[in-house]
Write a protein that holds these residues in place. Sequence first.
Motif, short mmCIF file in Angstrom:
data_model
loop_
_atom_site.label_atom_id
_atom_site.label_comp_id
_atom_site.label_asym_id
_atom_site.label_seq_id
_atom_site.Cartn_x
_atom_site.Cartn_y
_atom_site.Cartn_z
N PRO A 17 0.51 -1.69 0.11
CA PRO A 17 -0.45 -0.18 0.20
C PRO A 17 0.92 1.74 -0.28
N GLN A 18 2.08 1.43 0.08
CA GLN A 18 2.73 2.23 0.65
C GLN A 18 3.29 2.92 -0.41
N LYS A 19 3.66 1.25 -1.50
CA LYS A 19 4.34 1.76 -2.65
C LYS A 19 3.40 2.58 -3.68
N TYR A 20 2.16 1.49 -3.22
CA TYR A 20 1.16 2.39 -4.48
C TYR A 20 0.61 4.45 -3.98
N LYS A 21 0.80 4.84 -2.31
CA LYS A 21 0.82 6.03 -2.25
C LYS A 21 1.59 6.32 -2.87
N ILE A 22 3.04 6.76 -3.03
CA ILE A 22 4.01 6.94 -3.34
C ILE A 22 3.98 7.21 -4.37
N GLN A 23 3.25 6.07 -5.69
CA GLN A 23 3.68 5.85 -7.10
C GLN A 23 2.04 6.85 -7.58
N TYR A 24 1.38 6.69 -6.90
CA TYR A 24 -0.16 7.24 -8.12
C TYR A 24 -1.02 8.29 -7.08
N ILE A 25 -1.07 8.67 -6.14
CA ILE A 25 -0.85 9.60 -4.91
C ILE A 25 -0.42 10.63 -4.83
N ASP A 26 1.21 10.18 -4.38
CA ASP A 26 2.44 11.38 -4.33
C ASP A 26 2.60 11.63 -5.64
N LYS A 27 2.17 11.21 -6.49
CA LYS A 27 2.68 10.61 -7.54
C LYS A 27 4.50 10.93 -7.84
N ILE A 28 5.30 10.09 -7.29
CA ILE A 28 6.60 10.26 -7.31
C ILE A 28 7.36 9.31 -8.13
N TYR A 29 7.96 9.73 -9.02
CA TYR A 29 8.19 8.82 -10.77
C TYR A 29 10.06 8.69 -9.72
N SER A 30 10.17 7.34 -10.42
CA SER A 30 11.61 6.71 -10.34
C SER A 30 12.37 6.17 -12.28
N SER A 31 12.99 6.79 -12.09
CA SER A 31 13.18 6.78 -13.61
C SER A 31 14.46 5.03 -14.26
N LYS A 32 14.52 4.09 -12.55
CA LYS A 32 14.79 2.94 -12.88
C LYS A 32 14.40 1.78 -13.10
N ASN A 33 15.10 1.20 -13.68
CA ASN A 33 13.66 0.09 -14.21
C ASN A 33 14.98 -1.56 -13.70
N SER A 34 14.15 -2.22 -13.62
CA SER A 34 14.80 -4.02 -12.89
C SER A 34 15.31 -4.29 -14.69
N LEU A 35 16.63 -5.15 -14.23
CA LEU A 35 17.22 -5.97 -15.24
C LEU A 35 15.96 -7.20 -16.31
N GLU A 36 15.08 -7.74 -15.09
CA GLU A 36 13.82 -8.70 -15.56
C GLU A 36 12.68 -7.94 -16.25
N ALA A 37 12.89 -6.60 -15.57
CA ALA A 37 11.71 -6.14 -16.45
C ALA A 37 12.51 -5.03 -18.28
N PHE A 38 13.26 -4.82 -18.04
CA PHE A 38 13.72 -4.20 -18.95
C PHE A 38 14.13 -5.73 -20.58
N MET A 39 14.20 -7.12 -20.07
CA MET A 39 14.42 -7.73 -20.62
C MET A 39 12.35 -8.29 -20.95
N GLY A 40 11.68 -7.86 -20.43
CA GLY A 40 10.09 -7.99 -20.44
C GLY A 40 9.49 -7.01 -21.49
N LYS A 41 9.97 -5.87 -21.29
CA LYS A 41 9.61 -4.74 -22.13
C LYS A 41 10.72 -5.22 -23.87
N SER A 42 11.79 -5.29 -23.95
CA SER A 42 12.27 -5.81 -24.83
C SER A 42 11.95 -6.60 -25.75
N VAL A 43 11.47 -8.07 -25.13
CA VAL A 43 10.68 -9.16 -25.35
C VAL A 43 9.14 -8.57 -26.41
N HIS A 44 8.59 -8.09 -25.45
CA HIS A 44 7.20 -7.02 -25.69
C HIS A 44 7.20 -6.17 -27.35
N ASP A 45 8.41 -5.41 -26.96
CA ASP A 45 8.89 -4.70 -28.13
C ASP A 45 8.27 -5.35 -29.74
N VAL A 46 9.78 -7.06 -29.95
CA VAL A 46 9.78 -6.97 -30.74
C VAL A 46 7.93 -7.60 -31.73
#
Length: 291
Positions: free
Chosen positions: A16-45
């Motif tokens: 719930p706290q991550k939800y508040k930070i991300q969607y209510i406080d609208k704090i953005y992070s540019s960081k991404n995990s290696l696993e998520a980057f791989m998933g995005k790469s496959v989806h793009d293909v």
Amino acid sequence: MNKFSYSRINTYNQCPQKYKIQYIDKIYSSKNSLEAFMGKSVHDVLERLYSKKNLKNQFISFDYLIEMYCEYWQKKWDNDIIFARYKYNQIKNDKSIVFNSNSIEKTYYNKIFNEGKKCLSNYYKKFNESGYFKQNVLHVEYKFNIKIGKYTFIGFIDRIDQGKDGIIHIIDYKTSSKPHTQSKLKKDLQLYIYEMAIRKSKEFQGLKGVDLSLFFLKSSIYLSCKHNKEELSNLENKILNNIELISKDKDFNGKESILCDWCFFWNQCDYKSIDNPSTNLNRNEFFNKNS
């Protein structure tokens, strides 16, 4: 807030706290995990594959998919991609791994990069017929905006096909999750939202039925299901109950778990208040276009 998505609800259930930070406080992070980057790469293909004109009549080799994968990986890689500390320690202590001259970071980088190739290989074996993709694909990355109860839901569907029998097939790709059981598939809230997006769309009025599928690309497990009216009603109630919990929450307390190692809001978190001790994978040090 009257606008939701499956990702928002899932984030709240994870923490719930991550939800508040991300969607209510609208704090953005540019960081991404290696696993998520791989998933995005496959989806793009896969998105680019089905965006090709007259795809059914074009011979597509597996090497072509890998070329697109490597191209995206090289072009989009940046120094905000991180290696979670949990995985670092797991690999460091795994006596079965032979590192040779590679660092722990480079070893894991290679592992995830090759997992993406495996995902594409499994996809190619599933849907390619002697070099051709013959499916009747209506949409890829289908954007929707619908009402469920009094709430607006937004999102994207990976792929929508139509069978020869007129049935609409919704297909969602998974690159990291463990495969569902069939019973869990029936209760999947994300697939319910996707089905409602189709049933409420003017484009699909008068449809003959909806088939829902998850394709777990790493393991090449393809699961499908259909919902009856009672199941759809139960899933709608579950969605609305989730939103009711979010709406009534005044504290948004954190929920510590293994997922914390993949969270980029430690500085804002009441439980952490420090930087996430993950490792940034610097492009110059770890990126190898010939991986």
